[in-house]
Design a protein around this motif. Structure first.
Motif, PDB file in Angstrom:
ATOM      1  N   ASP A  43       0.832  -1.209   0.000  1.00  0.00           N
ATOM      2  CA  ASP A  43       0.000   0.000   0.000  1.00  0.00           C
ATOM      3  C   ASP A  43       0.865   1.257   0.000  1.00  0.00           C
ATOM      4  OD1 ASP A  43      -2.610  -1.330   0.225  1.00  0.00           O
ATOM      5  OD2 ASP A  43      -1.944  -1.879   2.228  1.00  0.00           O
ATOM      6  N   LEU A  44       1.940   1.218   0.774  1.00  0.00           N
ATOM      7  CA  LEU A  44       2.844   2.370   0.832  1.00  0.00           C
ATOM      8  C   LEU A  44       3.556   2.560  -0.500  1.00  0.00           C
ATOM      9  CD1 LEU A  44       4.518   1.852   4.338  1.00  0.00           C
ATOM     10  CD2 LEU A  44       2.308   2.907   3.801  1.00  0.00           C
ATOM     11  N   PHE A  45       4.028   1.447  -1.081  1.00  0.00           N
ATOM     12  CA  PHE A  45       4.770   1.542  -2.339  1.00  0.00           C
ATOM     13  C   PHE A  45       3.896   2.077  -3.467  1.00  0.00           C
ATOM     14  CE2 PHE A  45       7.287  -2.324  -0.669  1.00  0.00           C
ATOM     15  CZ  PHE A  45       8.087  -1.494   0.100  1.00  0.00           C
ATOM     16  N   VAL A  46       2.675   1.559  -3.579  1.00  0.00           N
ATOM     17  CA  VAL A  46       1.775   2.014  -4.648  1.00  0.00           C
ATOM     18  C   VAL A  46       1.371   3.462  -4.417  1.00  0.00           C
ATOM     19  CG1 VAL A  46      -0.450   1.645  -5.779  1.00  0.00           C
ATOM     20  CG2 VAL A  46       0.947  -0.311  -5.119  1.00  0.00           C
ATOM     21  N   ARG A  47       1.089   3.811  -3.184  1.00  0.00           N
ATOM     22  CA  ARG A  47       0.734   5.199  -2.874  1.00  0.00           C
ATOM     23  C   ARG A  47       1.860   6.157  -3.234  1.00  0.00           C
ATOM     24  NH1 ARG A  47       1.657   6.210   2.759  1.00  0.00           N
ATOM     25  NH2 ARG A  47       3.452   7.358   1.917  1.00  0.00           N
ATOM     26  N   GLN A  48       3.096   5.773  -2.918  1.00  0.00           N
ATOM     27  CA  GLN A  48       4.251   6.634  -3.201  1.00  0.00           C
ATOM     28  C   GLN A  48       4.585   6.668  -4.691  1.00  0.00           C
ATOM     29  OE1 GLN A  48       7.033   4.590  -0.746  1.00  0.00           O
ATOM     30  NE2 GLN A  48       6.378   5.580   1.155  1.00  0.00           N
ATOM     31  N   GLY A  49       4.254   5.598  -5.411  1.00  0.00           N
ATOM     32  CA  GLY A  49       4.615   5.471  -6.814  1.00  0.00           C
ATOM     33  C   GLY A  49       5.803   4.554  -6.976  1.00  0.00           C
ATOM     34  N   ILE A  50       5.663   3.545  -7.816  1.00  0.00           N
ATOM     35  CA  ILE A  50       6.722   2.568  -8.044  1.00  0.00           C
ATOM     36  C   ILE A  50       7.424   2.915  -9.358  1.00  0.00           C
ATOM     37  CG2 ILE A  50       7.239   0.121  -8.399  1.00  0.00           C
ATOM     38  CD1 ILE A  50       4.700  -0.517  -6.776  1.00  0.00           C
ATOM     39  N   ILE A  60      -7.852   2.631  -5.817  1.00  0.00           N
ATOM     40  CA  ILE A  60      -8.197   2.205  -4.458  1.00  0.00           C
ATOM     41  C   ILE A  60      -7.196   1.152  -4.013  1.00  0.00           C
ATOM     42  CG2 ILE A  60      -9.945   1.134  -2.987  1.00  0.00           C
ATOM     43  CD1 ILE A  60     -12.073   2.176  -4.945  1.00  0.00           C
ATOM     44  N   LEU A  61      -6.529   1.386  -2.902  1.00  0.00           N
ATOM     45  CA  LEU A  61      -5.557   0.454  -2.349  1.00  0.00           C
ATOM     46  C   LEU A  61      -6.254  -0.614  -1.499  1.00  0.00           C
ATOM     47  CD1 LEU A  61      -3.022   3.160  -1.126  1.00  0.00           C
ATOM     48  CD2 LEU A  61      -2.794   1.769  -3.197  1.00  0.00           C
ATOM     49  N   GLU A 330       4.474   3.406   8.073  1.00  0.00           N
ATOM     50  CA  GLU A 330       5.641   4.024   7.449  1.00  0.00           C
ATOM     51  C   GLU A 330       6.725   4.333   8.476  1.00  0.00           C
ATOM     52  OE1 GLU A 330       5.757   6.486   3.377  1.00  0.00           O
ATOM     53  OE2 GLU A 330       4.449   7.281   4.925  1.00  0.00           O
ATOM     54  N   ASN A 331       6.315   4.667   9.691  1.00  0.00           N
ATOM     55  CA  ASN A 331       7.259   5.004  10.759  1.00  0.00           C
ATOM     56  C   ASN A 331       7.784   3.773  11.497  1.00  0.00           C
ATOM     57  OD1 ASN A 331       6.916   7.706  10.168  1.00  0.00           O
ATOM     58  ND2 ASN A 331       5.465   8.088  11.831  1.00  0.00           N
ATOM     59  N   LYS A 332       7.325   2.583  11.101  1.00  0.00           N
ATOM     60  CA  LYS A 332       7.747   1.323  11.722  1.00  0.00           C
ATOM     61  C   LYS A 332       7.420   1.292  13.209  1.00  0.00           C
ATOM     62  CE  LYS A 332      11.559   0.837   8.415  1.00  0.00           C
ATOM     63  NZ  LYS A 332      13.018   0.695   8.236  1.00  0.00           N
ATOM     64  N   GLU A 333       6.274   1.839  13.561  1.00  0.00           N
ATOM     65  CA  GLU A 333       5.858   1.872  14.959  1.00  0.00           C
ATOM     66  C   GLU A 333       5.086   0.620  15.357  1.00  0.00           C
ATOM     67  OE1 GLU A 333       3.542   5.399  14.955  1.00  0.00           O
ATOM     68  OE2 GLU A 333       5.255   6.765  15.001  1.00  0.00           O
TER      69      GLU A 333
END
Length: 342
Positions: A43-50, A60-61, A330-333
């Protein structure tokens, strides 16, 4: 209906909670009222753009979905309206030689839900009936949504590719991730000794609770050196790798002679070096792994449904607060899966 879409690539701010048309199920499709979803690094990768990948927008993710069957398209015969289901996190053509051989994750048209096609960050989703899997009453929607992608991935890596055996020693990197928390449980269930890495005392303690026999703080300790101490200088039989560039050198260094490294991801970067002399002298095996087959999904879900394996939920957010959920991942929390209540 409400859905979260991206109209452009970027940070969590590009996620828009908005009105979209409700889908209608086509032939052999079911309409699912989504009750919960779970986030993955995809989800993060697609949102950011690959780089090199042009995703159709708006998009929609969401790969992991659980909910209730709300409608049936023509030709549906297995599921019923009102039935509680989770969705297989991927789709294939179901017609090519690989698919009919039961190797659907080798299909040229294989895709993870929410990557090239629209995913489940929405109130309703229409999918082929074959991808709807009934869930037992004792499993909640959020637990069901937190299960498919990571348990399928970990099962295929450890059982399908590395072919772990009872008594072997397995190093699981990044135990706090969803796939890492699944891998610890699978390896322990199958009789292995598990060494897990995580960052910080709290996450190390959680890894032990899941069954890890030994733990390594990958922020304070050198993984390869610690593995050698914990194995009497021998190294481990299997390394479960999905971090990539940041851990690759130490992952390879942790292997025993004849050891196998299996990898499914590169969250810290795709470039990794390798001394070929080390590879052939120790007779190592490097194994790539991508998702898994529908048969493997049903196999591992059987253990989840019988309570032998347990999805690990970190924190739940309403769908409207998906930006905060993305930020946490994203923050690895997190430890385990970040889920969405719909």
């Amino acid at each position: 209906m409400k859905a979260v879409r991206i109209h452009e690539h970027g940070g969590p701010e590009v996620l828009r909670y908005e009105d979209v048309p409700e889908p209608q199920p086509g032939p052999h499709e079911v309409l699912v009222r989504v009750r919960a979803g779970a986030l993955n690094h995809l989800d993060l990768f697609v949102r950011q753009g690959i780089p090199g990948q042009k995703i159709p927008l708006p998009h929609i993710l969401g790969s992991d979905v659980a909910g209730e069957v709300a409608g049936l398209g023509e030709g549906c015969s297995r599921l019923q309206v009102g039935q509680r289901v989770l969705l297989a996190p991927s789709e294939s053509c179901r017609q090519c030689a690989m698919c009919v051989a039961g190797l659907d994750n080798f299909c040229r048209n294989y895709t993870v839900r929410g990557y090239w096609n629209d995913g489940g960050n929405t109130e309703y989703v229409a999918v082929p009936e074959v991808y709807g899997i009934p869930i037992p009453e004792g499993l909640g929607f959020q637990e069901a949504a937190a299960t498919p992608l990571v348990f399928l991935t970990a099962w295929h890596m450890l059982v399908g590719r590395a072919k772990i055996r009872p008594g072997e020693e397995v190093l699981v990197l990044a135990a706090a991730s969803g796939v890492g928390s699944a891998a610890i449980q699978i390896a322990k269930m199958l009789g292995c000794r598990v060494i897990a890495t995580a960052g910080g005392e709290a996450k190390l303690a959680r890894a032990r609770e899941l069954g890890a026999d030994e733990v390594i703080d990958h922020y304070r300790q050198k993984i390869g050196d610690e593995v050698k101490k914990l194995t009497g200088k021998r190294g481990v039989d299997v390394v479960f790798e999905h971090v990539g560039q940041a851990t690759w050198e130490q992952a390879v260094a942790s292997l025993a002679h004849h050891g196998r490294l299996v990898t499914c991801g590169a969250t810290t970067g795709p470039q990794a070096g390798l001394d070929l002399r080390f590879l052939f002298a120790k007779q190592l095996s490097l194994l790539g792994s991508f998702m898994g087959t529908m048969g493997e999904l049903h196999e591992v879900l059987g253990f989840v449904f019988r309570g032998k394996l347990h999805p690990v939920i970190d924190k739940s957010y309403p769908l409207a607060e998906i930006r905060e959920a993305h930020q946490r991942l994203e923050n690895k929390e997190q430890f385990g899966k970040v889920v969405l209540a719909v």
